[in-house]
Design an enzyme around this catalytic site. Structure first.
Site, short mmCIF file in Angstrom:
data_model
loop_
_atom_site.label_atom_id
_atom_site.label_comp_id
_atom_site.label_asym_id
_atom_site.label_seq_id
_atom_site.Cartn_x
_atom_site.Cartn_y
_atom_site.Cartn_z
N GLU A 1 -48.85 -28.44 44.69
CA GLU A 1 -49.62 -27.31 45.17
C GLU A 1 -50.79 -27.02 44.24
O GLU A 1 -51.77 -26.37 44.62
CB GLU A 1 -48.68 -26.10 45.19
CG GLU A 1 -49.24 -24.87 45.80
CD GLU A 1 -48.12 -23.92 46.21
OE1 GLU A 1 -47.17 -24.39 46.85
OE2 GLU A 1 -48.21 -22.74 45.87
N LEU B 1 -44.37 -36.06 46.39
CA LEU B 1 -45.04 -34.76 46.44
C LEU B 1 -46.45 -34.80 45.84
O LEU B 1 -46.68 -35.41 44.80
CB LEU B 1 -44.22 -33.76 45.63
CG LEU B 1 -44.81 -32.35 45.59
CD1 LEU B 1 -44.37 -31.57 46.81
CD2 LEU B 1 -44.40 -31.63 44.34
N ARG C 1 -45.84 -21.51 51.29
CA ARG C 1 -45.57 -22.87 51.78
C ARG C 1 -45.12 -22.94 53.22
O ARG C 1 -45.47 -23.87 53.95
CB ARG C 1 -44.51 -23.51 50.90
CG ARG C 1 -45.06 -23.82 49.56
CD ARG C 1 -44.03 -24.35 48.62
NE ARG C 1 -44.70 -24.68 47.37
CZ ARG C 1 -44.10 -25.15 46.30
NH1 ARG C 1 -42.80 -25.35 46.31
NH2 ARG C 1 -44.79 -25.42 45.21
N PHE D 1 -51.54 -20.25 42.20
CA PHE D 1 -50.58 -20.97 43.02
C PHE D 1 -50.37 -20.16 44.29
O PHE D 1 -50.66 -18.96 44.32
CB PHE D 1 -49.25 -21.10 42.24
CG PHE D 1 -48.81 -22.51 42.00
CD1 PHE D 1 -49.68 -23.45 41.50
CD2 PHE D 1 -47.50 -22.90 42.27
CE1 PHE D 1 -49.26 -24.76 41.27
CE2 PHE D 1 -47.07 -24.20 42.04
CZ PHE D 1 -47.95 -25.14 41.54
N HIS E 1 -42.28 -28.66 51.96
CA HIS E 1 -43.54 -28.58 51.21
C HIS E 1 -44.65 -29.15 52.08
O HIS E 1 -44.49 -30.21 52.67
CB HIS E 1 -43.42 -29.39 49.91
CG HIS E 1 -44.47 -29.05 48.92
ND1 HIS E 1 -45.79 -29.38 49.11
CD2 HIS E 1 -44.41 -28.40 47.73
CE1 HIS E 1 -46.48 -28.95 48.06
NE2 HIS E 1 -45.67 -28.35 47.22
N ARG F 1 -39.27 -19.79 48.74
CA ARG F 1 -39.56 -19.79 47.30
C ARG F 1 -41.05 -19.95 47.06
O ARG F 1 -41.69 -20.79 47.68
CB ARG F 1 -38.83 -20.94 46.62
CG ARG F 1 -39.26 -21.16 45.19
CD ARG F 1 -38.49 -22.26 44.53
NE ARG F 1 -38.89 -23.59 44.95
CZ ARG F 1 -39.83 -24.33 44.34
NH1 ARG F 1 -40.46 -23.86 43.29
NH2 ARG F 1 -40.10 -25.53 44.79
N GLN G 1 -36.87 -25.26 52.12
CA GLN G 1 -38.32 -25.26 51.99
C GLN G 1 -38.91 -26.63 52.31
O GLN G 1 -38.45 -27.64 51.77
CB GLN G 1 -38.71 -24.88 50.57
CG GLN G 1 -40.20 -24.92 50.33
CD GLN G 1 -40.57 -24.09 49.14
OE1 GLN G 1 -40.40 -24.50 48.00
NE2 GLN G 1 -41.06 -22.90 49.39
N HIS H 1 -38.18 -30.13 50.59
CA HIS H 1 -38.56 -30.03 49.19
C HIS H 1 -37.57 -29.26 48.33
O HIS H 1 -37.28 -29.65 47.21
CB HIS H 1 -39.94 -29.36 49.11
CG HIS H 1 -40.47 -29.22 47.72
ND1 HIS H 1 -40.63 -30.30 46.89
CD2 HIS H 1 -40.88 -28.13 47.02
CE1 HIS H 1 -41.12 -29.87 45.73
NE2 HIS H 1 -41.27 -28.57 45.78
#
Ligand code: FAD
Ligand code: SF4
Ligand code: FES
Lengths: 615, 293
Positions: free
Chosen positions: A248, A245, A281, A113, A235, A381, A233, A346
């Site tokens: 990721e 979404l 991100r 990730f 995304h 994050r 955040q 996000h």
């Protein structure tokens, strides 16, 4: 009035885990949630849960990645707690039967990730959150924990001491959605807020319609500071039309981003020469928007995410859900064509200020999950770090509220210790509009004038206050409707307080919010029925959106540096000498007050030294 | 168009007790609010008038509390169409621009929270997953059949939840590994076997479409049986537990009630092969030599 030892507000991952933990400690616990538990937004999480499960991995590495990812704005005691407890809590989910994806040897699978130095994201296809939410709800049913579902919480019943640090939370006021009944819930030991995200402050968001930041706003008005609100955040891969979404995980498995010229821009233009698409991100979101702004976007709006080369078998095995999302919501079959994607709101890194035991500065008031800011994510994050946050901090808050002995927290909350006062800079007056004039839908804390009333009395008085508010709202025959106000704020936030931030735009947002507040004084509810009155409830939520939008924008204006997700045009550098500190906003008699507290970079065995973040 | 556009009534009732200054401010506020509202309605009507890109919705309305709505009826809404618009988008548009009392459940907008199962042009669907462009006009939107209507499109879900809980819907095993860091092993094949069954979002579309469930209130119904399947087929629970699960399933109002009409499978928005799962459980029950009805 209902009465329990521990009352959990919200039934997403954090709320369910908190309730189970409080129950384990022998408390009489109940959940009050505006949605039935399985409808909570945790169900939408796709990618996975970070946990250092493998021999070659360690919680220390996970903590290092988390601190780096946060751009050194996370508090080390919180980040280390997250990483240390996550393996145990993740395996607990497995023991509860969660349907994780499996390797050939039958162990739970893990994948890479963004921003992680080891492939430690444990997952269940591209529907990890759904599996987690349902598994946890099953455990709730098994234990027979009481759930008041479709009860919308509108206020906290908090005693009226001068300093928030001296106040106590005795319960909540909630509204039975089906019947319109307004009732008090007294909590003998504590209230845990687990109300999730606040994405509805923006109009392009991955968040559910229910994510209106209720917990953060209620706690704020009761005296708990909002922490680090400027860190929102965005995304990098959301579908342009709806904000749905695309996990990721697609990039984790090898998905590639292209601009209009078919260039792999993450490398081509040097945004992240090492990790490319798998940079963190904030980095990828800025890269995409820069492409669009420099004329290399597709239809001047988005870029392409291509996963065709991964092969149908791998896609179906690990990302099947993405095929459905892309087809249903964008009309693109990602097995045949690249998906259009752009950044969207996000996640809120900031929220209710808590310590690593989940407690706030108000006695008996806790928060966990996305609405809380124990400060594990700091400025940014890492993907896959929110789900472990739910289970790790949900559990801790549950245990603590139920009376378990916890180690003393290293993070302080409230205005104690070495905090720093600050000046607020704003082009307009802030906070409540004309206190004293009758703000029809004020949803503030129990401004209880009596000195020493019992907890139950205090809850009852708060209930009566709320009944008056709601009666007034329903009696009012004309005015402006919440949908109009909400839409104005959402549009302004998306235009002015997005990935890229400039001083003038931030000030514009404050002006718009002010105007919306003034309009809100004249808000009225068209639907006069008490039965399932969503008009009324959304009107109350809109109040929360206003306070939160203001918090985000003020934080963004105050922080004149570039850190994590917070990019400022006028300040293109991270300024550690001045800004290794958290932004806090307190609701002081209806007006926001800004102050700071230092970031804790000392961990258990090491101090995390800020380094340049490159990926 | 029978949408209720609110009338603007001057509210003079509280004028006496407040100061002239406040009266004036209030008046100004009211005027501004009214201006904005009128502008909005004009815009909405303008958009809706350009016939080509509007969609005609016929939406079921009912409210036990409001005299005009006690008698169920259909309201017409004309919603301006945007590429990719779903039934849920259209409902939200109608609510936000025409009638704020129009009531329906919704949250995720992405087919995962299960709250907006509706009866659209005669079949059960998720509002958020159904493109308007796939539907014939006028689009008829009703609450799920075979459930009590609370208001407009909202139905009472209690019975559905009760049936879900009747099958002991939680993982049970006697053989957990000792270490808190040791996971149970599960083969990829076994996970694959239960995968579809774990996807249920509790929308209750299947239950609403099932004739047998409509006639027999105690029938567990497709969703609950599928939930039981999810555990019965999970190798981590072990054989003893499987026996017990089959006992629950082969009770009088369990699997044997299913008459393989496939309506549940047809409507399930998560493509769960419900009928097949029920059939497989029937076979398991026979294999286990259990008595059946
Ligand atoms: C699309 C998407 C994908 C994501 N994917 C990942 C991922 O792969 N990995 C990861 O780590 N993180 C992921 N995240 C982030 C993570 O899923 C969320 O942060 C997390 O699920 C939030 O959980 P929660 O328990 O805090 O809140 P939620 O699950 O949102 O639950 C909030 C609860 O509070 C209740 N509530 C709210 N307000 C009130 C009120 N006023 N009264 C009563 N009840 C109320 C709601 O009913 C609900 O039950 C994702 C987020 C999104 C949006
Ligand atoms: S089985 Fe399918 S139709 Fe039935 S409740 Fe679950 S998701 Fe809905
Ligand atoms: S809104 Fe969640 S399933 Fe449709």
């Amino acid at each position: 009035m209902y009465e329990h030892d521990v009352i959990v507000v919200g039934a997403g991952g954090a709320g369910l885990r908190a309730a189970i933990a409080a129950h384990e400690e022998g408390a009489d616990v109940a959940i009050v949630s505006k949605l039935h538990p399985v409808r909570s937004h945790t169900g939408a999480a796709e990618g996975g849960i970070n946990a250092a499960l493998r021999e070659a991995d360690s919680w220390e590495d996970h903590a290092y990645d988390t601190m780096k990812g946060s751009d050194y704005l996370a508090d080390a005691p919180a980040a280390e707690t997250l990483c240390k407890d996550s393996p145990k809590e993740t395996i607990k989910l497995e023991h509860w039967g969660m349907a994780f994806s499996r390797d050939d040897d039958g162990r739970v699978s893990q994948r890479p990730f963004g921003g992680l130095s080891f492939p430690r994201t444990t997952y269940a296809g591209a529907e990890t959150g759904h599996q987690l939410l349902h598994t946890m709800y099953e455990q709730l049913v098994k234990r027979g924990i009481k759930v008041y579902d479709e009860w919308h919480v509108t206020r906290l019943a908090v005693s009226d001491e001068e300093r928030p640090e001296d106040r106590t939370c005795h319960g909540i006021v909630a509204y039975d959605v089906q019947t319109g009944k307004i009732e008090g819930f007294r909590a003998r030991n504590g209230v845990i807020l687990a109300t999730g995200g606040l994405g509805q402050v923006y109009d392009h968001t991955t968040n559910a319609v229910a994510n209106t930041g209720d917990g953060v706003a209620m706690a704020y008005r009761a005296g708990v500071p909002m922490e680090d609100m400027e860190f929102i955040q965005f995304h990098p891969t959301t579908l342009p039309s709806t904000g749905v979404l695309i996990t990721e995980g697609v990039r984790g498995e090898g998905g590639i981003l292209y601009n209009e010229n078919g260039e792999r821009f993450m490398f081509e233009y040097g945004y992240a020469n090492n990790l490319g698409e798998l940079a963190s991100r904030d980095v990828v979101s800025r890269a995409e928007l820069t492409e669009v702004n420099e004329g290399r976007g597709i239809e001047d709006e988005y870029v392409h995410l291509d996963m065709r080369h991964l092969g149908e078998e791998r896609i179906i095995d690990r990302l099947e859900n993405i095929i459905h999302l892309s087809e249903d919501f964008e009309g693109v079959n990602p097995l045949d064509a690249p998906m259009p994607v752009k950044p969207g709101q996000h996640y809120a890194m900031g929220g209710v200020e808590t310590d690593e035991n989940g407690e706030t500065c108000i006695t008996g008031l806790y928060a966990a999950g996305e609405c809380a800011c124990a400060s594990v994510h700091g400025g940014n994050r890492l993907g896959g770090n929110a789900l472990p946050e739910l289970i790790v901090f949900g559990k801790r808050a549950g245990h603590h509220a139920a009376g378990k002995d916890m180690e003393e927290a290293k993070i302080t909350t409230g205005k104690v210790g070495d905090y720093e006062e600050a000046e607020l800079e704003s082009p307009v007056q802030l906070g409540e509009v004309g206190i004293g004039e009758d703000v029809v839908a004020d949803g503030g804390a129990a401004a209880d004038s009596g000195a020493s009333v019992s907890g139950a009395d205090l809850v009852q008085r708060t209930v009566e206050d709320e009944r008056e508010t709601v009666d007034a709202l329903l009696e009012k025959e004309d005015g402006i409707q919440h949908a109009e106000i909400r839409e104005r704020v959402q549009k302004s936030m998306t235009r002015n307080v997005n990935v890229f931030r400039e001083e003038e735009a931030l000030k514009d947002a404050l002006r718009d919010i002010r105007e919306a507040r003034e309009l809100y004084q004249d808000v009225y509810v068209g639907d006069k029925s008490r039965t399932f009155n969503t008009d009324l409830l959304q009107t109350l939520e809109t109040r929360n959106i206003l306070d939160i939008a203001e918090g985000i924008t003020l934080g963004a204006l105050a922080r004149n540096e570039f850190r994590g997700a917070h990019w400022r045009k006028e300040y293109q550098e991270r300024r550690d000498e001045e800004w290794l500190k958290h932004t806090l906003l307190s609701w002081n008699d209806g007006e926001p007050e800004l102050w700071y507290k230092p970031v804790i970079l000392e961990g258990e065995n090491k101090t995390y030294e800020p380094k340049v973040r490159s990926y | 168009m029978s949408t209720q556009v609110p009338e603007h009534v001057e509210d003079e009732s509280s004028a006496e007790s407040v100061s002239p200054g406040k009266q004036k401010r209030d008046q100004k506020k009211r005027e501004r609010a009214q201006r904005i509202q009128e502008q909005r309605e004009a815009e909405a009507a303008e958009k809706a008038r350009s016939e080509d890109d509007t969609y005609h919705l016929k939406v079921f309305r009912y409210d036990p509390e409001v005299p005009e709505k006690q008698e169920p009826r259909f309201d017409d809404f004309y919603v301006p169409y945007k590429q990719g618009m779903t039934v849920l988008d259209a409902l939200m548009w109608a609510r936000d621009h025409y009638d704020s009392s129009l009531t329906f459940r919704h949250s995720c907008r992405q087919a995962i929270c299960g709250s907006d199962a509706l009866f659209v042009n005669g079949s059960q669907r998720l509002g958020c997953k159904t493109q308007l462009s796939d539907l014939a006009e006028p689009v008829r939107i009703e609450p799920l059949p075979h459930a009590d209507v609370v208001k407009d499109l909202v139905v009472d879900m209690e019975h559905f939840y009760d049936q879900m809980e009747a099958v002991e819907p939680y993982f049970q095993t006697n053989s957990l590994p000792d270490g808190e860091l040791d996971e149970q092993r599960q083969t990829r094949e076994n996970r694959e076997k239960v995968k579809m069954s774990t996807r249920c979002i509790w929308c209750s579309a299947c239950m609403s479409s099932c004739n047998i469930a409509a006639g027999d209130n105690e029938y567990l119904g497709p969703a609950a049986i599928n939930k039981a399947y999810r555990f019965a087929m999970d190798e981590r629970e072990g054989e003893d537990m499987k026996q017990r699960r089959l006992e629950i399933l082969e009770q009088e109002h369990g699997v044997w009630r299913c008459q393989t009409q496939f309506s549940c499978t047809e409507v399930c928005p998560k493509d769960i092969p419900l009928t097949e799962h029920i059939q497989e459980l029937k076979r398991e029950a026979i294999k286990n030599n259990l008595k059946f009805w």
